[in-house]
Every structure is written in C-alpha cells, then in structure tokens.
Write an enzyme that holds these catalytic residues in place. Structure first.
Site, short mmCIF file in Angstrom:
data_model
loop_
_atom_site.label_atom_id
_atom_site.label_comp_id
_atom_site.label_asym_id
_atom_site.label_seq_id
_atom_site.Cartn_x
_atom_site.Cartn_y
_atom_site.Cartn_z
N SER A 44 0.85 -1.22 -0.24
CA SER A 44 0.08 0.07 -0.06
C SER A 44 0.64 1.11 -0.01
CB SER A 44 -0.93 -0.12 1.36
OG SER A 44 -1.43 1.36 1.46
N HIS A 66 -1.43 -1.25 -4.08
CA HIS A 66 -2.62 -0.94 -3.34
C HIS A 66 -2.54 0.69 -3.13
CE1 HIS A 66 -6.07 -1.85 -0.87
NE2 HIS A 66 -5.73 -0.92 0.01
N ASP A 125 -4.78 3.52 -1.77
CA ASP A 125 -6.01 4.16 -0.76
C ASP A 125 -6.62 5.60 -1.30
OD1 ASP A 125 -6.10 1.79 1.05
OD2 ASP A 125 -4.26 2.28 1.47
N MET A 127 -9.12 8.36 -0.03
CA MET A 127 -9.88 8.54 1.16
C MET A 127 -10.34 10.08 0.89
SD MET A 127 -7.61 7.34 4.15
CE MET A 127 -6.65 5.99 4.18
N HIS A 146 -8.59 1.06 -3.56
CA HIS A 146 -9.61 1.11 -2.48
C HIS A 146 -10.20 2.25 -2.19
CE1 HIS A 146 -9.70 0.04 2.13
NE2 HIS A 146 -10.74 0.04 1.77
N MET A 156 -12.29 4.63 -0.19
CA MET A 156 -12.76 4.94 1.23
C MET A 156 -13.53 6.19 0.99
SD MET A 156 -9.77 3.35 3.56
CE MET A 156 -8.86 3.21 1.94
N MET A 182 -11.67 -5.61 5.82
CA MET A 182 -10.58 -4.73 6.58
C MET A 182 -10.38 -5.42 7.84
SD MET A 182 -10.14 -2.01 4.88
CE MET A 182 -9.19 -1.48 6.01
N PHE A 193 -6.52 4.98 8.30
CA PHE A 193 -4.89 5.12 8.55
C PHE A 193 -4.08 3.86 8.44
CE2 PHE A 193 -7.60 8.40 10.77
CZ PHE A 193 -7.02 9.46 10.29
N ASP A 223 -6.70 -6.21 4.51
CA ASP A 223 -6.09 -4.90 4.58
C ASP A 223 -6.08 -4.44 5.96
OD1 ASP A 223 -5.31 -2.51 3.89
OD2 ASP A 223 -7.03 -2.00 2.84
C1 DX5 Z 1 -6.30 1.70 5.89
C2 DX5 Z 1 -5.86 1.41 4.38
C3 DX5 Z 1 -4.73 0.21 4.37
C4 DX5 Z 1 -3.56 0.71 4.75
C5 DX5 Z 1 -2.69 -0.56 5.58
O1 DX5 Z 1 -7.55 2.48 5.88
O2 DX5 Z 1 -7.09 0.44 3.70
O3 DX5 Z 1 -4.59 -0.13 3.06
O4 DX5 Z 1 -2.81 1.47 4.02
O5 DX5 Z 1 -1.80 0.00 6.13
P1 DX5 Z 1 -0.82 -0.96 7.15
O6 DX5 Z 1 -0.48 -2.06 6.34
O7 DX5 Z 1 0.08 -0.03 7.69
O8 DX5 Z 1 -1.90 -1.24 8.36
ZN ZN Z 2 -6.58 -0.22 1.73
#
Ligand code: DX5
Ligand code: ZN
Length: 224
Positions: A13, A37, A39, A41, A70, A72, A141, A147, A179
């Site tokens: 990620s 990956h 993210d 947000m 992904h 969010m 999840m 985060f 994840d």
């Molecule tokens: C959190 C994200 C994850 C995040 C995971 O909301 O969806 O993809 O990057 O990070 P780690 O591997 O550090 O938990």
């Molecule tokens: Zn993610």
C-alpha cells in the site's frame, strides 16, 4: 488430500510511501509485488484525505503494476467507475457507502476492471453473500479504515473463513483480500483463514528494503 490453496498475492500500500515520490515507491516493488494498493480517502467516509483520480491516472503511466484501488469514499456509485476507466486493475468500494452496489460493480466491470466490495470490521458478511456473486474481490478490513499503522484485528477472521468456505463450495468465485496491520507476524493467520490477497503498507514501505519485506510476507502467506 487437501486441494492446494489459492496463490497468495501481495499488494503493497503506497499509503505508507513518500507521496512526493510515488513513481519511485512503485519502482521499488515492481518486480516483487502482484498488485499496487492505492488508498483513496475523501475525508467524509473516513476522517483522512489522501489521493484521487488524477494521481491514479499518473500512476497508471508510471508503473506496469496492476493498480488495486481501495475507495474509502462516499458516493462510490458515482465515483468508482472512472477509476476503472483510468485503467485500474481492481476497483474496490465500501458497501457501507454504496446505494447500488450491484449496479456499481457492473459499471466497473463494463469499464474493464475487476469489481471489489469492502466491508469494515463491524460490518457483517452474511447479508452480502448473494450480492458478492457479482464481484471479483471481497476486501475484509482488518483495521478500521482511515489510517495505516494500526494493529491487525483477529476478530474479523471468521468473516474470511466464511467467505473462503463459500468459495470452496462454489457459491462465490472471488479473491479474498485483507487490509490493515498485515505484517510477517499476522499474515499467517489471515492466510490460514483463507485470504489470498494481502495488503501491506507499513510492513513494506516501513522496511529498510521493501522488496525483501515482500519476499518475507510471501513466504509466510504460503504456509497458510
Ligand atoms: C487503511 C488502508 C490500508 C493501509 C494499511 O485504511 O486501507 O490499506 O494502507 O496500512 P498498514 O499495512 O500499515 O496497516
Ligand atoms: Zn486499503
């Protein structure tokens, strides 16, 4: 004899990478990672703001790795299909935010990407088992979204187990992705429960050598 398990896919990620050097972050893992990956947000669905479509458009040109987006975000029915149009390999959105998840999955697939459905730790799997027949990926999840760097939650593993059981029985045909908090210590439990796509942010980009970190994760996932 037990049939062989699914081949594990590792998806670093970039949330844990240097946002000023995303092309370098992709290059650091491009011969080891399976998916990258991304993210997205929006500071509404989750209390954090990251990147959006223009960055995905640029990343697509900067790396050959399949992009695993992904989302969010609120209103994925409106905003998810453009990620597929921009060349994402897999576009996952949250069921908690979607008004028409089946229709949005169809739109994503029509634009040429795999469609993924994500569920937060507190969201049950059961109500969505039939809906998931229209998806290619289920993202369970393993932390509250928003985060990186949070602790892995073993309490969600029964959902992974149930999804794997549905795949084995032929009811579903999809990737089961986990994840959040995935590292060399936690990946084995997720693999053993039946996950086959493993997102790792801190464990990859927080390591001295991201490529070696991926090797270590892959080795542990294979024993699951
Ligand atoms: C959190 C994200 C994850 C995040 C995971 O909301 O969806 O993809 O990057 O990070 P780690 O591997 O550090 O938990
Ligand atoms: Zn993610």
């Amino acid at each position: 004899m037990t049939p062989p398990g699914p081949t594990p896919l590792i998806a670093p990620s970039i949330l844990a990478a240097d946002f000023a050097r995303l092309a370098d972050a992709a290059a650091a893992v491009d011969d080891k990672a399976d998916w990258l990956h991304v993210d997205v947000m929006d500071n509404h669905f989750v209390p954090n703001l990251t990147i959006g479509l223009p960055v995905v458009t640029s990343l697509r040109k900067a790396t050959g790795l399949p992009l695993d987006c992904h989302l969010m975000i609120d209103d994925p029915d409106r905003w998810a299909p453009p990620y597929a149009e921009q060349g994402a390999h897999n576009v996952t959105f949250h069921v908690e935010a979607a008004a028409d998840p089946a229709g949005t999955a169809r739109a994503i697939r029509s634009a040429g990407a795999l469609a993924g459905l994500a569920i937060k730790p507190g969201t049950p799997l059961e109500p969505y088992l039939d809906l998931l027949r229209g998806f290619d990926t289920l993202l369970v999840m393993t932390v509250e979204p928003g985060f990186g760097g949070q602790a892995f939650r073993t309490d969600v593993l029964p959902k992974v187990r149930e999804a794997r059981r549905r795949v084995q029985s032929g009811h579903l045909r999809l990737h089961i992705e986990v994840d959040g908090g995935i590292d060399a210590d936690t990946i084995e439990a997720a693999a053993e429960a039946g996950a086959d796509v493993f997102v790792a942010g801190s464990a990859v980009y927080g390591a001295d050598d991201p490529a070696t970190a991926i090797d270590a994760l892959r080795a542990r996932a294979a024993v699951g």
